[in-house]
Enzyme design. Sequence first.
Site, PDB file in Angstrom:
ATOM      1  N   HIS A  58      83.458  60.722  40.995  1.00  0.00           N
ATOM      2  CA  HIS A  58      84.177  60.372  42.222  1.00  0.00           C
ATOM      3  C   HIS A  58      85.657  60.162  41.923  1.00  0.00           C
ATOM      4  O   HIS A  58      86.509  60.455  42.759  1.00  0.00           O
ATOM      5  CB  HIS A  58      83.578  59.095  42.824  1.00  0.00           C
ATOM      6  N   ASP A  78      86.703  56.482  49.340  1.00  0.00           N
ATOM      7  CA  ASP A  78      85.493  57.251  49.033  1.00  0.00           C
ATOM      8  C   ASP A  78      84.459  57.037  50.138  1.00  0.00           C
ATOM      9  O   ASP A  78      84.311  55.927  50.664  1.00  0.00           O
ATOM     10  CB  ASP A  78      84.942  56.783  47.679  1.00  0.00           C
ATOM     11  N   ALA A 107      83.676  67.617  25.997  1.00  0.00           N
ATOM     12  CA  ALA A 107      84.442  68.866  25.919  1.00  0.00           C
ATOM     13  C   ALA A 107      85.424  68.940  27.073  1.00  0.00           C
ATOM     14  O   ALA A 107      85.179  68.363  28.142  1.00  0.00           O
ATOM     15  CB  ALA A 107      83.500  70.069  25.965  1.00  0.00           C
ATOM     16  N   GLN A 118      86.056  70.524  29.890  1.00  0.00           N
ATOM     17  CA  GLN A 118      85.169  71.446  30.605  1.00  0.00           C
ATOM     18  C   GLN A 118      85.887  72.598  31.293  1.00  0.00           C
ATOM     19  O   GLN A 118      85.430  73.745  31.204  1.00  0.00           O
ATOM     20  CB  GLN A 118      84.327  70.673  31.627  1.00  0.00           C
ATOM     21  N   SER A 159      81.455  69.928  38.843  1.00  0.00           N
ATOM     22  CA  SER A 159      81.048  70.983  37.904  1.00  0.00           C
ATOM     23  C   SER A 159      80.734  72.284  38.621  1.00  0.00           C
ATOM     24  O   SER A 159      81.068  73.374  38.141  1.00  0.00           O
ATOM     25  CB  SER A 159      79.835  70.524  37.089  1.00  0.00           C
ATOM     26  N   ALA A 189      71.730  62.533  43.468  1.00  0.00           N
ATOM     27  CA  ALA A 189      72.692  62.606  44.562  1.00  0.00           C
ATOM     28  C   ALA A 189      72.648  63.959  45.271  1.00  0.00           C
ATOM     29  O   ALA A 189      71.607  64.364  45.791  1.00  0.00           O
ATOM     30  CB  ALA A 189      74.092  62.284  44.031  1.00  0.00           C
ATOM     31  N   GLN A 201      73.102  66.873  43.872  1.00  0.00           N
ATOM     32  CA  GLN A 201      72.838  67.969  42.936  1.00  0.00           C
ATOM     33  C   GLN A 201      71.670  68.846  43.379  1.00  0.00           C
ATOM     34  O   GLN A 201      71.687  70.063  43.190  1.00  0.00           O
ATOM     35  CB  GLN A 201      72.582  67.398  41.542  1.00  0.00           C
TER      36      GLN A 201
END
Length: 470
Positions: free
Chosen positions: A17, A116, A352, A354, A374, A392, A394
């Site tokens: 978030h 948010d 990493a 990303q 992502s 959530a 996903q």
Amino acid sequence: MEHQPHILLLPFPALGHIKPLLSLAELLCQAGLHVTFLNTDHMHRSLTRLPQPSSHFPTLYFDFISDGLPTDHPRNMKLIGELMISLKSVTKQRFRDLLAELSTKSERPVTCVIADGIMSFAVDIAKELGVRVITFWAFSPCCLWPFLCLPKLIEEGQLPVGGEDDDMDRMVKGVPGMEGLLRRRDLPSICRRQLDSPIFQFYVEQIKAMTQTSALILNTFDRLEDPTLSYIAPLFSKIYTIGPLTALLTSHIEHDILPSLSSFNNLCEADRSCMTWLDSQSLRSVVYVSFGTTGLMKRSQLLEFWHGLVNSGKPFLWVVRRDDIEGAEAEHPIPEELQVGTKERGFLVDWAPQEEVLAHQAVGGFLTHNGWNSTLEGIVAGVPMVCWPTLADQQINSRWVSEVWRIGLDMKDTCDRSTIEMMIRAVMEERREEMMRSMDRIVKLAHDCVNHGGSSYHNLDKLIEDIKEI
């Protein structure tokens, strides 16, 4: 000289978030607006290398308030309910005190709060103090629409899902526009909780409050989710679709001159040795694996993924956080065949960079949890996905990746080595050409939206102008 507006940004205290709101903060500062970025004290301490106001970000300020939990509280997904209760009971009052001070006693009073979507107490407080409030929804719009339909789903007895005898492949009714596509297993993860659970009730309260704000900001682009946006739009006075935020940031800022805030936004330092390793790999040969910052997996699941990756025969770069694995069994030794297979063609890191990894020419596939950040980063980089969602939004993101956008394969509620191997091979070989046709089209749409004259570029300008008019 007239003061520029002062915006207070309030993210939910989780990296997924915080990250997009940091990108928004940077874009607002780039436009000359003053921004106070308000974290909880725990998240402020956890984030590494956050910059103080400087020549790079002279109008950006960081502040923090308590989340009400003890310092040693783990704040993990298992105990997320305790955090949600504490935010409502403790943080709300502290936010009120801070906003009152910033709005009345400050030399630069707060013009607008951007909160948010699951920090709804900010809506009540801002309204009480006469401050304009806008909601930022950090999840996907394709997740928001089923959330907005929760009252209807409850009324029709379709929730909760996931009971012992539940047919999880049964189609969901009551979410217009998603008929024949949305299965019970694709609903957001809270729909698997009992209706009287604190976490389910928390989300019901948040969604109800969202529609009372003056506008909604979404990290998406119109051409990606037009059908869903057409259902959401009538419920809000204004909607600003300004994503993908990472790509919009790139179109606005010269990164060789200014560092991006996203480069500071880490829970730990990225291991950049993985970039050197990627340089040694063949074009589009590597599977990049990361399941985000909040999910937990059992050791048995870890081993299934590990076997599937090694058995696929593909080089792989895997982000394995120290706290990824549940329980004491995380310390058990790794089987020798996996150690050998990893030494031959794998590379493991704690963290990493990303976006850089996904943009690297050696990366050909992305094994992901499908958090919205992502998912968008995979789209911007044009890397097809194997989806293993757990939390959530996903679950629904992975369904859209697979069945709507056709840029990946959905593996939800499954975790066995043969399926993992099969799906990796499909994304990297057998079905790659078909997925890349869809991906190339969507990548072009994404870049068109964030470039000058595109819808996201225009909507950001409109958001900034509307804030200046408050």
